[in-house]
Enzyme design. Sequence first.
Site, PDB file in Angstrom:
ATOM      1  N   GLU A 181       0.822  -1.048  -0.151  1.00 49.60           N
ATOM      2  CA  GLU A 181      -0.064   0.087   0.030  1.00 49.60           C
ATOM      3  C   GLU A 181       0.824   1.327   0.034  1.00 49.60           C
ATOM      4  O   GLU A 181       1.895   1.250   0.760  1.00 49.60           O
ATOM      5  CB  GLU A 181      -1.054  -0.091   1.348  1.00 49.60           C
ATOM      6  CG  GLU A 181      -1.730   1.375   1.395  1.00 49.60           C
ATOM      7  CD  GLU A 181      -2.707   1.215   2.611  1.00 49.60           C
ATOM      8  OE1 GLU A 181      -2.914   0.018   3.019  1.00 49.60           O
ATOM      9  OE2 GLU A 181      -2.994   2.306   3.088  1.00 49.60           O
ATOM     10  N   GLU A 186      -2.924  11.322   3.099  1.00 50.98           N
ATOM     11  CA  GLU A 186      -4.178  11.270   3.991  1.00 50.98           C
ATOM     12  C   GLU A 186      -4.138  12.440   4.688  1.00 50.98           C
ATOM     13  O   GLU A 186      -3.006  12.889   5.386  1.00 50.98           O
ATOM     14  CB  GLU A 186      -3.824   9.809   4.780  1.00 50.98           C
ATOM     15  CG  GLU A 186      -3.857   8.704   4.192  1.00 50.98           C
ATOM     16  CD  GLU A 186      -3.751   7.435   4.989  1.00 50.98           C
ATOM     17  OE1 GLU A 186      -4.653   6.986   5.444  1.00 50.98           O
ATOM     18  OE2 GLU A 186      -2.382   7.164   5.392  1.00 50.98           O
TER      19      GLU A 186
END
Length: 445
Positions: A181, A186
Site C-alpha cells: 500500500e 491522507e
Amino acid sequence: MDLARQRSPRPTPLRGARPRPGRPRRRPAPRLGDAARRVLAGAVAVLAVSAGALVAAPAATAAPGDVIWSDEFDGAAGAAPNPAVWNHETGAHGWGNAELQNYTASRANSALDGQGNLVITARREADGSYTSARLTTQGKYQPQYGRIEARIQIPRGQGIWPAFWMLGGSFPGTPWPSSGEIDVMENVGFEPHRVHGTVHGPGYSGGAGITGMYQHPQGWSFADTFHTFAVDWKPGEITWFVDGQQFHRVTRASVGANAWVFDQPFFLILNVAVGGQWPGYPDGTTTFPQQMKVDYVRVYDNGSGTSNPPNPGGSLPTGTGTIRIANGYCLDVPWGQTHDGNRVQIVPCNGNVAQTWTRGSDGTIRALGKCLDVSGSGTADGTAVQLWTCNGTGAQKWAYDASAKTLRNPQSGKCLDAEGGNPLYEGQRFVIWGCHGSTNQQWTF
C-alpha cells in the site's frame, strides 16, 4: 488507508491559525510526450476522451516529464466518473478501521461538477447514517512507477478522513499488507494543517507503517484551497511531495529485512471516510456535507522505465450471445442455476439463456444476472471459475486476445481454461491457468 490499520493519536492542530484566503483555481495544461504530439500531428488518434477522462495510449518513447495517463474530469455537471477508468467500491462494514460511512455508487456521493472536478461528497443522511464514495482503478488502470500526482481540495472537520492512495494490483489475491500500500496523501480532520504519506507492507503495516508528515508552511488548513499531492515512484524508492516540496522518502533499506513489495503494478484509490480508529468520529463541530474536489489525477514519466499499461484488462468486445469453444461446445451455467459458486461448464451449444452471455464495457461477462468470477480472487493455476454476484472486483474482469482467442483475467494474468485440458468433453468445468493458447483456451463469440 482503509485496511485494518490503527494509528496512535496525533498532536492536536495548531490553534488560532489564520485561514488562507481563497484563490482562483488554475489548471496547468498536461504536457504530452513527443511521440503523442507526432501522432496527433499525423491525425492518428492516440488519446481517448470519455466522460471526462483523458487516457493516453502507451508511448514507447515517452520522455521524463511527459504525461502518459490522466483523468482531467472535464465532463458535464452531474455525470458519473468515467466507468472505463473508475470502479465504485460499496458497502458499510467499517472497512477494517471501524469507519461509519456506507460507500455508494450514487451521484449524490460522487459526480463531476461541470467545472473540471470530480467531487466526492460525504453526507449525513436523514436517519443519522453517513454515506460517501470510494473509487478505484483496479483492473482498469494499474501503473508501475512514475510520478503519480493529483490536485485536490480536501474536506474538513473532526472525523473526516480523505485519502489519495494505491494498493498492489495483486490484491486481494495477495492479502494486505503483503500486497503493498502506498498512501500518497491522507489527512485526518483534527489536524487540518497536516497531511501524511505512508507505505505499508509485510512487517511494517498499520501503526508501524513507514510514514512522513508535511505541515502547511503557514499552519493553514489544507482544506482552504487546492494542493498537489504526488509520489515519485521508482524501482526501490518512493519520494513524497506536496506542492512540489519533498517531505518523505522510503527505499528498500527503509524496510530492513522485510520484503519490499512496491516493484509491481498498483491501482489508484480516491475516497473520503467518515470516522475510524485514527481520525476519531464526527462531533458537534463537524458539518455536512463535506466535499473532496479532485481537479486531475496524472501519471508522468519519471525516467524510471515507467510502465503505462492500457486497461490491464485489455479490450473485451462488447455484445450478447454465446461464448464458443471447439467441438461445438458453448460456455454454460449448469442447469441455469444462479446461486453463487455455481461452476461454469461447457455443453453442446443450444442458445438458451444459460448460454447467453453479455460482455460489458467494464470487462465483465454476465449471464442470468451474475458475473463470471475467479473463485476467491485467486491467482493460482487451477483456481475455479464460477458464477457469482457482480461486485466490480478484478476477479470478475476479463480481456480477449483476438489473435490467440484467449479470455484472460488481468488480475491473475491467467486464462480461462478447460479443467484437465484436451480433449474437451461435455460437462467439463473451468479454471484459470497460465495462458498457452491451446484448444482448451480458445474462444469465439
